[in-house]
Design a protein around this motif. Structure first.
Motif, PDB file in Angstrom:
ATOM      1  N   TRP A 150       8.819  -3.844  -1.493  1.00 21.77           N
ATOM      2  CA  TRP A 150       7.674  -2.895  -1.721  1.00 21.77           C
ATOM      3  C   TRP A 150       6.702  -2.751  -0.454  1.00 21.77           C
ATOM      4  O   TRP A 150       6.715  -3.729   0.304  1.00 21.77           O
ATOM      5  CB  TRP A 150       6.583  -3.658  -3.013  1.00 21.77           C
ATOM      6  CG  TRP A 150       7.267  -3.210  -4.332  1.00 21.77           C
ATOM      7  CD1 TRP A 150       8.387  -3.079  -4.673  1.00 21.77           C
ATOM      8  CD2 TRP A 150       6.633  -3.810  -5.328  1.00 21.77           C
ATOM      9  NE1 TRP A 150       8.624  -3.235  -6.084  1.00 21.77           N
ATOM     10  CE2 TRP A 150       7.605  -3.509  -6.552  1.00 21.77           C
ATOM     11  CE3 TRP A 150       5.566  -4.255  -5.941  1.00 21.77           C
ATOM     12  CZ2 TRP A 150       7.219  -4.216  -7.930  1.00 21.77           C
ATOM     13  CZ3 TRP A 150       5.070  -4.695  -7.082  1.00 21.77           C
ATOM     14  CH2 TRP A 150       5.862  -4.704  -8.234  1.00 21.77           C
ATOM     15  N   CYS A 151       6.356  -1.535  -0.418  1.00 22.14           N
ATOM     16  CA  CYS A 151       5.321  -1.439   0.754  1.00 22.14           C
ATOM     17  C   CYS A 151       4.322  -0.534   0.213  1.00 22.14           C
ATOM     18  O   CYS A 151       4.344   0.318  -0.541  1.00 22.14           O
ATOM     19  CB  CYS A 151       6.010  -0.767   1.738  1.00 22.14           C
ATOM     20  SG  CYS A 151       4.971  -0.062   3.270  1.00 22.14           S
ATOM     21  N   CYS A 153       0.786   1.468   1.410  1.00 20.94           N
ATOM     22  CA  CYS A 153      -0.106   2.184   2.399  1.00 20.94           C
ATOM     23  C   CYS A 153      -1.273   3.092   2.025  1.00 20.94           C
ATOM     24  O   CYS A 153      -1.109   3.294   0.749  1.00 20.94           O
ATOM     25  CB  CYS A 153       0.560   2.816   3.316  1.00 20.94           C
ATOM     26  SG  CYS A 153       1.516   4.414   2.886  1.00 20.94           S
ATOM     27  N   SER A 196       8.970   1.645  -2.871  1.00 24.64           N
ATOM     28  CA  SER A 196      10.175   0.509  -2.942  1.00 24.64           C
ATOM     29  C   SER A 196      11.101   0.948  -2.068  1.00 24.64           C
ATOM     30  O   SER A 196      11.718   2.294  -2.246  1.00 24.64           O
ATOM     31  CB  SER A 196      10.492   0.471  -4.587  1.00 24.64           C
ATOM     32  OG  SER A 196      11.631  -0.609  -4.572  1.00 24.64           O
ATOM     33  N   GLN A 197      11.783   0.116  -1.292  1.00 25.68           N
ATOM     34  CA  GLN A 197      12.892   0.278  -0.518  1.00 25.68           C
ATOM     35  C   GLN A 197      14.111   0.583  -1.530  1.00 25.68           C
ATOM     36  O   GLN A 197      14.519  -0.469  -2.224  1.00 25.68           O
ATOM     37  CB  GLN A 197      13.107  -0.786   0.481  1.00 25.68           C
ATOM     38  CG  GLN A 197      13.866  -0.202   1.698  1.00 25.68           C
ATOM     39  CD  GLN A 197      13.101   0.711   2.783  1.00 25.68           C
ATOM     40  OE1 GLN A 197      11.744   0.684   2.557  1.00 25.68           O
ATOM     41  NE2 GLN A 197      13.967   1.498   3.378  1.00 25.68           N
ATOM     42  N   ASP A 203      13.453   5.208   0.857  1.00 30.03           N
ATOM     43  CA  ASP A 203      12.349   4.607  -0.197  1.00 30.03           C
ATOM     44  C   ASP A 203      12.280   5.410  -1.306  1.00 30.03           C
ATOM     45  O   ASP A 203      12.292   6.751  -1.174  1.00 30.03           O
ATOM     46  CB  ASP A 203      11.283   3.649   0.478  1.00 30.03           C
ATOM     47  CG  ASP A 203      10.290   4.774   0.920  1.00 30.03           C
ATOM     48  OD1 ASP A 203      10.502   5.900   0.848  1.00 30.03           O
ATOM     49  OD2 ASP A 203       9.456   4.356   1.913  1.00 30.03           O
TER      50      ASP A 203
END
Length: 299
Positions: A150-151, A153, A196-197, A203
């Protein structure tokens, strides 16, 4: 008692939009100054006023998302003109404008529910206003359950805003697609996106959350997420963007058990409740992914 012979209903002029804000403020609904301008840009014909002997005494909005679905809000008459039929006449004018829509929705003031029932609305669930405070600080770390894929931003730093719009549509968090509204919100409001990648180079969006200034503190929403873990991460990040002295409000649908469990596990207090009412049962809506509604005035 004033006679209705000098009463007319019409589309509001732009300079009359502040009247809607002031009436919402007077009712204690904690309006957001930017909402009405954004709404007006998208549907200026959706602002109606009742004018009596040259004075605007009542207002109502009917935001048409498309030709099949509309949302009613800001329905207020000045105190000295209530109970005399002026508001009902204005509401009838709005219903005529929205007659082609298969579904019309609104968030009712609790004590006015029976009045809306006589106009063909039925309660489907309730939205509950929860209020807490900001936690000002760094964005909290994503949960361990994300296993590094997960990322998060800020919306302002996320270049693929069209992916968020598409995610909102695919999640079925709203009765109909709301691309125009979402595009405006993503360009004007603060918030976060979680991705999510999938592969090394690809992603996908799995949640987003937005917040905006209100008359008193912040109002948060929409928050739409694939899971309670993502919803919790978004809510934590949004609160961290607000000062501890500032109120932080969100409207939670009673049919979303995950969102209720989340706010009830935190230091949020429930406030007033608004029945969400419809003229017909909406199709293709999944409230399980909704952790905060956008607005009780615009839907």
């Amino acid at each position: 008692m004033p006679s209705k012979s000098g009463y007319t209903t019409r589309v509001a002029r732009r300079e009359e939009v502040p009247f809607f804000f002031e009436q919402s403020k007077a009712r204690g609904w904690n309006p957001c100054p930017g909402d009405l301008e954004l709404f007006y840009e998208l549907d200026p014909e959706g602002f109606l006023v009742g004018e009596y002997e040259g004075k605007v005494i009542a207002c109502v909005t009917g935001f048409k998302f498309d030709e099949t679905y509309a949302f009613v809000g800001y329905y207020v008459a000045l105190p000295e003109y209530r109970g005399k039929g002026f508001g009902l006449t204005l509401f009838s004018s709005l219903q005529e404008r929205l007659r082609t829509c298969r579904v019309v929705a609104l968030d009712a003031v609790l004590e006015k529910t029976s009045m809306y029932e006589t106009s063909g609305f039925k309660e489907l669930y309730r939205n509950i206003r929860y209020t807490g405070y900001g936690t000002k600080g760094p964005i909290p770390a994503l949960p361990a359950s994300s296993d590094g894929s997960w990322c998060m931003c800020r919306v302002s730093e996320f270049s693929r805003k069209e992916d968020v719009v598409q995610y909102d549509t695919k999640s079925k968090a709203h009765c109909v697609p709301r691309e125009a509204l979402m595009t405006k919100l993503l360009s004007q409001q603060d918030g976060f996106v979680v991705t999510s990648q999938i592969t090394e180079s690809k992603d996908c969006v799995i949640g987003y959350g937005l917040m905006r200034r209100a008359l008193d503190g912040w109002r948060c929403g929409p928050i739409v997420a694939d899971s309670s873990a993502v919803g919790a991460a978004l809510l934590a990040a949004l609160r961290a963007a607000a000062d501890p002295s500032e109120k932080f409000c969100l409207d939670v649908p009673s049919v979303s058990s995950q969102s209720l469990a989340l706010v009830q596990s935190l230091d949020f207090s429930p406030g007033y409740t608004c029945p969400r009412m419809y003229t017909a049962t909406p199709e293709d809506i999944d409230a399980s992914k909704v952790y905060a509604q956008y607005s009780s005035e615009i839907g």
